[in-house]
Design a protein around this motif. Structure first.
Motif, PDB file in Angstrom:
ATOM      1  N   LYS A 135     -30.009  44.884 -55.423  1.00 33.58           N
ATOM      2  CA  LYS A 135     -29.607  46.231 -55.826  1.00 33.58           C
ATOM      3  C   LYS A 135     -28.981  47.058 -54.700  1.00 33.58           C
ATOM      4  CE  LYS A 135     -32.008  48.447 -58.861  1.00 33.58           C
ATOM      5  NZ  LYS A 135     -31.123  48.262 -60.034  1.00 33.58           N
ATOM      6  N   GLY A 136     -28.781  46.449 -53.550  1.00 35.31           N
ATOM      7  CA  GLY A 136     -28.169  47.186 -52.456  1.00 35.31           C
ATOM      8  C   GLY A 136     -29.090  48.225 -51.834  1.00 35.31           C
ATOM      9  N   LEU A 137     -30.382  47.936 -51.812  1.00 34.36           N
ATOM     10  CA  LEU A 137     -31.354  48.861 -51.232  1.00 34.36           C
ATOM     11  C   LEU A 137     -31.493  48.620 -49.732  1.00 34.36           C
ATOM     12  CD1 LEU A 137     -34.127  48.388 -53.955  1.00 34.36           C
ATOM     13  CD2 LEU A 137     -32.245  50.034 -53.968  1.00 34.36           C
ATOM     14  N   LYS A 138     -31.997  49.607 -49.035  1.00 34.51           N
ATOM     15  CA  LYS A 138     -32.233  49.488 -47.601  1.00 34.51           C
ATOM     16  C   LYS A 138     -33.700  49.166 -47.358  1.00 34.51           C
ATOM     17  CE  LYS A 138     -31.772  52.012 -43.223  1.00 34.51           C
ATOM     18  NZ  LYS A 138     -31.329  53.288 -42.594  1.00 34.51           N
ATOM     19  N   VAL A 139     -33.966  48.184 -46.504  1.00 32.65           N
ATOM     20  CA  VAL A 139     -35.338  47.804 -46.169  1.00 32.65           C
ATOM     21  C   VAL A 139     -35.648  48.230 -44.743  1.00 32.65           C
ATOM     22  CG1 VAL A 139     -36.965  45.892 -45.869  1.00 32.65           C
ATOM     23  CG2 VAL A 139     -35.294  45.833 -47.742  1.00 32.65           C
ATOM     24  N   LYS A 140     -36.779  48.893 -44.586  1.00 27.50           N
ATOM     25  CA  LYS A 140     -37.272  49.249 -43.260  1.00 27.50           C
ATOM     26  C   LYS A 140     -38.580  48.504 -43.004  1.00 27.50           C
ATOM     27  CE  LYS A 140     -35.360  53.967 -43.220  1.00 27.50           C
ATOM     28  NZ  LYS A 140     -35.718  55.418 -43.128  1.00 27.50           N
ATOM     29  N   PHE A 141     -38.743  48.006 -41.776  1.00 29.26           N
ATOM     30  CA  PHE A 141     -39.951  47.268 -41.419  1.00 29.26           C
ATOM     31  C   PHE A 141     -40.907  48.161 -40.636  1.00 29.26           C
ATOM     32  CE2 PHE A 141     -37.326  43.685 -42.530  1.00 29.26           C
ATOM     33  CZ  PHE A 141     -38.241  42.762 -43.027  1.00 29.26           C
ATOM     34  N   LEU A 142     -42.119  48.265 -41.129  1.00 22.77           N
ATOM     35  CA  LEU A 142     -43.161  49.078 -40.511  1.00 22.77           C
ATOM     36  C   LEU A 142     -43.992  48.197 -39.582  1.00 22.77           C
ATOM     37  CD1 LEU A 142     -44.946  51.641 -40.305  1.00 22.77           C
ATOM     38  CD2 LEU A 142     -46.077  50.904 -42.428  1.00 22.77           C
ATOM     39  N   PRO A 143     -43.969  48.446 -38.270  1.00 20.57           N
ATOM     40  CA  PRO A 143     -44.730  47.605 -37.334  1.00 20.57           C
ATOM     41  C   PRO A 143     -46.207  47.958 -37.336  1.00 20.57           C
ATOM     42  CG  PRO A 143     -43.687  49.386 -36.146  1.00 20.57           C
ATOM     43  CD  PRO A 143     -43.230  49.527 -37.588  1.00 20.57           C
ATOM     44  N   PHE A 144     -46.988  47.099 -36.721  1.00 14.68           N
ATOM     45  CA  PHE A 144     -48.383  47.441 -36.445  1.00 14.68           C
ATOM     46  C   PHE A 144     -48.533  47.609 -34.943  1.00 14.68           C
ATOM     47  CE2 PHE A 144     -48.140  42.832 -36.474  1.00 14.68           C
ATOM     48  CZ  PHE A 144     -48.812  42.457 -35.325  1.00 14.68           C
ATOM     49  N   ASP A 145     -49.534  48.355 -34.549  1.00 16.89           N
ATOM     50  CA  ASP A 145     -49.788  48.627 -33.140  1.00 16.89           C
ATOM     51  C   ASP A 145     -50.495  47.419 -32.513  1.00 16.89           C
ATOM     52  OD1 ASP A 145     -51.591  49.699 -30.836  1.00 16.89           O
ATOM     53  OD2 ASP A 145     -50.157  51.314 -31.173  1.00 16.89           O
ATOM     54  N   LYS A 146     -49.956  46.907 -31.429  1.00 19.39           N
ATOM     55  CA  LYS A 146     -50.513  45.709 -30.798  1.00 19.39           C
ATOM     56  C   LYS A 146     -51.773  45.998 -29.984  1.00 19.39           C
ATOM     57  CE  LYS A 146     -46.008  43.431 -30.629  1.00 19.39           C
ATOM     58  NZ  LYS A 146     -44.947  42.859 -29.760  1.00 19.39           N
ATOM     59  N   GLU A 147     -52.125  47.258 -29.846  1.00 20.33           N
ATOM     60  CA  GLU A 147     -53.379  47.622 -29.180  1.00 20.33           C
ATOM     61  C   GLU A 147     -54.496  47.809 -30.208  1.00 20.33           C
ATOM     62  OE1 GLU A 147     -53.878  47.721 -25.900  1.00 20.33           O
ATOM     63  OE2 GLU A 147     -51.802  47.098 -25.564  1.00 20.33           O
ATOM     64  N   SER A 148     -54.220  48.579 -31.233  1.00 23.99           N
ATOM     65  CA  SER A 148     -55.241  48.822 -32.265  1.00 23.99           C
ATOM     66  C   SER A 148     -55.279  47.706 -33.293  1.00 23.99           C
ATOM     67  CB  SER A 148     -54.969  50.150 -32.977  1.00 23.99           C
ATOM     68  OG  SER A 148     -53.793  50.065 -33.782  1.00 23.99           O
ATOM     69  N   TRP A 149     -54.178  46.930 -33.405  1.00 22.15           N
ATOM     70  CA  TRP A 149     -54.019  45.869 -34.398  1.00 22.15           C
ATOM     71  C   TRP A 149     -53.991  46.421 -35.814  1.00 22.15           C
ATOM     72  CZ3 TRP A 149     -52.461  41.219 -32.855  1.00 22.15           C
ATOM     73  CH2 TRP A 149     -52.718  40.852 -31.520  1.00 22.15           C
ATOM     74  N   GLN A 150     -53.595  47.685 -35.947  1.00 24.56           N
ATOM     75  CA  GLN A 150     -53.506  48.330 -37.248  1.00 24.56           C
ATOM     76  C   GLN A 150     -52.178  49.052 -37.394  1.00 24.56           C
ATOM     77  OE1 GLN A 150     -57.206  50.502 -36.455  1.00 24.56           O
ATOM     78  NE2 GLN A 150     -58.063  49.652 -38.338  1.00 24.56           N
ATOM     79  N   ILE A 151     -51.847  49.393 -38.631  1.00 24.26           N
ATOM     80  CA  ILE A 151     -50.673  50.211 -38.897  1.00 24.26           C
ATOM     81  C   ILE A 151     -51.041  51.662 -38.647  1.00 24.26           C
ATOM     82  CG2 ILE A 151     -49.073  50.986 -40.683  1.00 24.26           C
ATOM     83  CD1 ILE A 151     -49.450  48.186 -41.966  1.00 24.26           C
ATOM     84  N   GLU A 152     -50.273  52.325 -37.822  1.00 28.11           N
ATOM     85  CA  GLU A 152     -50.586  53.687 -37.430  1.00 28.11           C
ATOM     86  C   GLU A 152     -49.750  54.698 -38.234  1.00 28.11           C
ATOM     87  OE1 GLU A 152     -53.021  54.370 -35.533  1.00 28.11           O
ATOM     88  OE2 GLU A 152     -53.441  52.378 -34.712  1.00 28.11           O
ATOM     89  N   HIS A 338     -63.467  47.424 -38.698  1.00 27.27           N
ATOM     90  CA  HIS A 338     -62.020  47.537 -38.867  1.00 27.27           C
ATOM     91  C   HIS A 338     -61.362  46.174 -39.112  1.00 27.27           C
ATOM     92  CE1 HIS A 338     -61.669  51.798 -37.859  1.00 27.27           C
ATOM     93  NE2 HIS A 338     -62.556  51.587 -36.898  1.00 27.27           N
ATOM     94  N   ARG A 339     -62.176  45.162 -39.384  1.00 27.20           N
ATOM     95  CA  ARG A 339     -61.614  43.842 -39.614  1.00 27.20           C
ATOM     96  C   ARG A 339     -62.451  43.077 -40.632  1.00 27.20           C
ATOM     97  NH1 ARG A 339     -60.738  40.281 -35.195  1.00 27.20           N
ATOM     98  NH2 ARG A 339     -60.564  38.778 -36.878  1.00 27.20           N
TER      99      ARG A 339
END
Length: 417
Positions: A135-152, A338-339
């Motif tokens: 459909k011609g949509l834009k995708v953005k990638f949400l990283p995770f924090d390599k210190e907390s190991w979680q999505i901030e 947290h895990r």
């Protein structure tokens, strides 16, 4: 609430199986758990006594209809849904997500945006990449924090815009085990006007899911990851499901949830799905809970958490004592909440596949590779063709099994250094 581990293990016939006189140690649970006997019995009973298609007037078809209804209600109780109309069941989470993504994105326009995470299984990434390409949509990638190991929260805030239509979130990683604050992330996405689709496949085997408390719009899980048959389940908020156009046969039922469940359902597996929820209900009673089925399920989960967290801490502590091992994930015992008890690592000299084969020879079942956490391993700079060695526990595992796998890992590494 203390988990009655011997009674729990007695519920799972596979745990008593041996190969050439050697007991099996099932630490491959993130890829699929073993099932209680009641689940297998329910599948067999359905095939032998209520084996018919739906919609007729005779005894077996009417009984099959009740099996289908009971499974949807059981999953509504299991996930905290408002009604069984919100429960869509199909062959697996990935197939359902591909199917529903087409309906969800039907009216989106080129330039609209989807956010996916670098923590998720491909089952909650590739469907959105595919519909975006279509459909011609834009995708953005949400990283995770390599210190907390979680999505901030701060990282999601920077990606949201007025064009964001959906955020596909990960509840618990199938590789690092990290649990994300889905409730807070969902509220942030909703503030921007976006829908939220949550992958809870790895969370559901270990913690109670409450879709109402989370506030998300869709949540997917897989029964075979929480001691049930090979099925996928997606909860969707009823008012949203109602307005989506389903891709289905013209003459199929247009009611919920049937219009999203294409073809004849896997009725015998639905019988097993109800039995899976019944197992959690039983376990809640075993640890002393009373009240509703939902309340007993919650108690079962709490007892499981209390049993699993020390096992994970024991495994992590043992791995950290082995020279050359680096764990991908939270290692601080004070952050155990947290895990989930899924632990992945690499050794600086011995490949994951080499260790996995050595453990298999000792009848200890684990996985190596990227485990479909494709974005995650690349985000960490891990070779995709090697991945990690993954150990995943369930509430039927024991401290003795943890010690066995640690000894086997030391042996596998020691003989090759």
């Amino acid at each position: 609430m203390t988990l009655p581990i011997e009674r729990v293990r007695a519920e799972f016939p596979a745990l008593a199986l041996t190969d050439h006189g050697s007991a099996r140690t099932y630490l491959d649970n993130p890829a699929g758990t073993q099932v209680p006997r009641r689940v297998a019995d329910a599948v067999a009973k359905c095939l032998l006594e209520t084996n018919a298609n739906l919609g007729g007037h005779f005894a077996t078809t009417l009984a099959a209809g009740r099996v289908v209804e009971e499974a949807h209600q059981a999953m509504a109780d299991f996930l905290g849904a408002r009604s069984a109309r919100e429960i869509v069941i199909g062959p697996n989470m990935t197939t359902l997500t591909f199917h529903l993504s087409r309906a969800i994105a039907r009216d989106w326009q080129p330039g609209d945006e989807i956010i996916v995470t670098r923590m998720d299984h491909e089952g909650n990434v590739s469907p959105w990449l595919a519909i975006a390409e279509d459909k011609g949509l834009k995708v953005k990638f949400l990283p995770f924090d390599k210190e907390s190991w979680q999505i901030e929260v701060r990282d999601l805030e920077t990606l949201l815009s007025e064009r964001t239509r959906l955020v596909a979130l990960n509840y618990a990683s199938n590789l690092t085990g990290s649990i994300n604050d889905v409730k807070t992330l969902t509220a942030l996405a909703h503030k921007a006007g976006a829908l939220v689709y949550v992958d809870a496949v790895q969370f559901a085997p270990h913690r109670l899911v409450d879709v109402q408390a989370l506030g998300c719009d869709f949540l997917a899980c897989s029964a075979y990851k929480f001691f049930g048959p090979h099925m996928g389940i997606v909860w969707g908020r009823e008012e949203i499901l109602e307005r989506l156009q389903a891709y289905k046969c013209r003459c199929s039922d247009n009611d919920l949830p049937q219009r999203f469940e294409t073809g004849t359902p896997q009725i015998e597996l639905l019988a097993g799905l109800t039995a899976t929820v019944d197992y959690f209900d039983w376990l809640g009673g075993e640890v002393g809970a009373t009240g509703s089925r939902r309340q007993r399920i919650a108690a079962a989960y709490q007892a499981s958490v209390d049993h699993e967290e020390p096992l994970a801490n024991r495994l992590i502590a043992g791995l950290l004592e082995i020279d050359g091992i680096r764990i991908a994930g939270i290692t601080n015992a004070n952050r155990a909440n947290h895990r989930v008890p899924t632990v992945s690592f690499r050794h600086d000299r011995v490949a994951p596949v080499t260790i996995a084969r050595a453990l298999a020879a000792a009848n200890i079942f684990v996985w190596d590779g990227h485990n479909y956490a494709y974005e995650l391993v690349q985000h960490l700079g891990i070779p995709v063709d090697e991945g990690v060695l993954r150990i995943g526990m369930a509430h039927y595992n024991t401290a003795t099994e943890v010690d066995q796998v640690l000894a086997a890992i030391k042996g596998a590494i020691g003989t090759r250094t």
